[in-house]
Write an enzyme that holds these catalytic residues in place. Sequence first.
Site, short mmCIF file in Angstrom:
data_model
loop_
_atom_site.label_atom_id
_atom_site.label_comp_id
_atom_site.label_asym_id
_atom_site.label_seq_id
_atom_site.Cartn_x
_atom_site.Cartn_y
_atom_site.Cartn_z
N ASP A 33 0.85 -1.19 0.00
CA ASP A 33 0.00 0.00 0.00
C ASP A 33 0.89 1.25 0.00
OD1 ASP A 33 -3.23 0.52 0.99
OD2 ASP A 33 -1.82 2.20 1.02
N ILE A 34 0.52 2.20 -0.84
CA ILE A 34 1.33 3.41 -0.99
C ILE A 34 1.27 4.30 0.26
CG2 ILE A 34 -0.41 4.98 -2.00
CD1 ILE A 34 1.66 5.53 -4.24
N ASN A 89 -12.79 -2.99 2.64
CA ASN A 89 -13.72 -1.87 2.69
C ASN A 89 -14.69 -1.99 1.53
OD1 ASN A 89 -12.37 -0.73 4.93
ND2 ASN A 89 -10.87 0.22 3.58
N GLY A 95 -15.89 3.09 3.71
CA GLY A 95 -14.62 3.79 3.58
C GLY A 95 -13.82 3.39 2.36
N GLN A 96 -14.49 2.80 1.37
CA GLN A 96 -13.76 2.37 0.17
C GLN A 96 -13.37 3.57 -0.69
OE1 GLN A 96 -15.80 -0.65 -2.12
NE2 GLN A 96 -14.09 -0.90 -3.55
N HIS A 102 -10.30 -5.22 -3.22
CA HIS A 102 -8.97 -5.54 -2.70
C HIS A 102 -9.06 -5.91 -1.23
CE1 HIS A 102 -9.68 -1.19 -2.41
NE2 HIS A 102 -9.02 -1.25 -1.27
N HIS A 104 -6.99 -5.71 2.23
CA HIS A 104 -5.85 -5.14 2.96
C HIS A 104 -5.31 -6.20 3.92
CE1 HIS A 104 -6.66 -0.72 2.25
NE2 HIS A 104 -7.86 -1.20 1.96
P1 AMP Z 1 -9.73 1.44 0.23
O1 AMP Z 1 -10.08 2.58 1.12
O2 AMP Z 1 -10.01 0.11 0.85
O3 AMP Z 1 -10.33 1.60 -1.14
O4 AMP Z 1 -8.16 1.48 0.11
C1 AMP Z 1 -7.47 1.86 -1.03
C2 AMP Z 1 -6.01 1.77 -0.68
O5 AMP Z 1 -5.25 1.82 -1.87
C3 AMP Z 1 -5.50 2.89 0.23
O6 AMP Z 1 -4.96 2.32 1.42
C4 AMP Z 1 -4.43 3.57 -0.62
O7 AMP Z 1 -3.33 4.00 0.14
C5 AMP Z 1 -4.06 2.49 -1.61
N1 AMP Z 1 -3.56 2.97 -2.88
C6 AMP Z 1 -4.11 3.89 -3.69
N2 AMP Z 1 -3.37 4.06 -4.80
C7 AMP Z 1 -2.32 3.21 -4.69
C8 AMP Z 1 -1.19 2.89 -5.50
N3 AMP Z 1 -0.99 3.52 -6.67
N4 AMP Z 1 -0.32 1.97 -5.07
C9 AMP Z 1 -0.50 1.36 -3.89
N5 AMP Z 1 -1.55 1.58 -3.07
C10 AMP Z 1 -2.44 2.50 -3.47
#
Ligand code: AMP
Length: 115
Positions: A33-34, A89, A95-96, A102, A104
């Site tokens: 995760d970024i 999420n 909170g998505q 995906h 986590h």
């Molecule tokens: P969600 O709130 O479950 O949709 O989480 C989306 C997650 O994707 C967040 O924790 C972001 O930090 C992560 N994210 C978004 N863009 C990227 C990316 N380019 N590379 C890695 N993680 C990402």
Amino acid sequence: MSHDPNCIFCKISKGEIPSSIFYQDDEVIAFHDIRPAAPVHFLIVPREHIPRLQDSGSDHQALLGKMLLLAPKLAAEQGVTNGFRVVINNGEDGGQEVYHLHVHVMGGPRPWKIG
Ligand code: AMP
Ligand code: ZN
């Protein structure tokens, strides 16, 4: 298999934008995760563009099981030794932020950034 050309995780799956993919096969990828909320925080992502968990169906049963079974395996490979959290999420109140399903996986020594 459906994809969305505007979806960031579809782009990562196709290698169109950079990521730290450390596991991939024909159905799923995993990358860090970024914005990590824990010392180890990675995402397990299907290559198919399924927007939310609630958009999955019985056709995805094996895929969903595979993603959950990968969580402990990949966590161990990433050095997690003392437990981890698995979160999906779903939708606005869930909170998505990225509308491509995906999982986590968060682990590593506490304290974390989230509770
Ligand atoms: P969600 O709130 O479950 O949709 O989480 C989306 C997650 O994707 C967040 O924790 C972001 O930090 C992560 N994210 C978004 N863009 C990227 C990316 N380019 N590379 C890695 N993680 C990402
Ligand atoms: Zn997508």
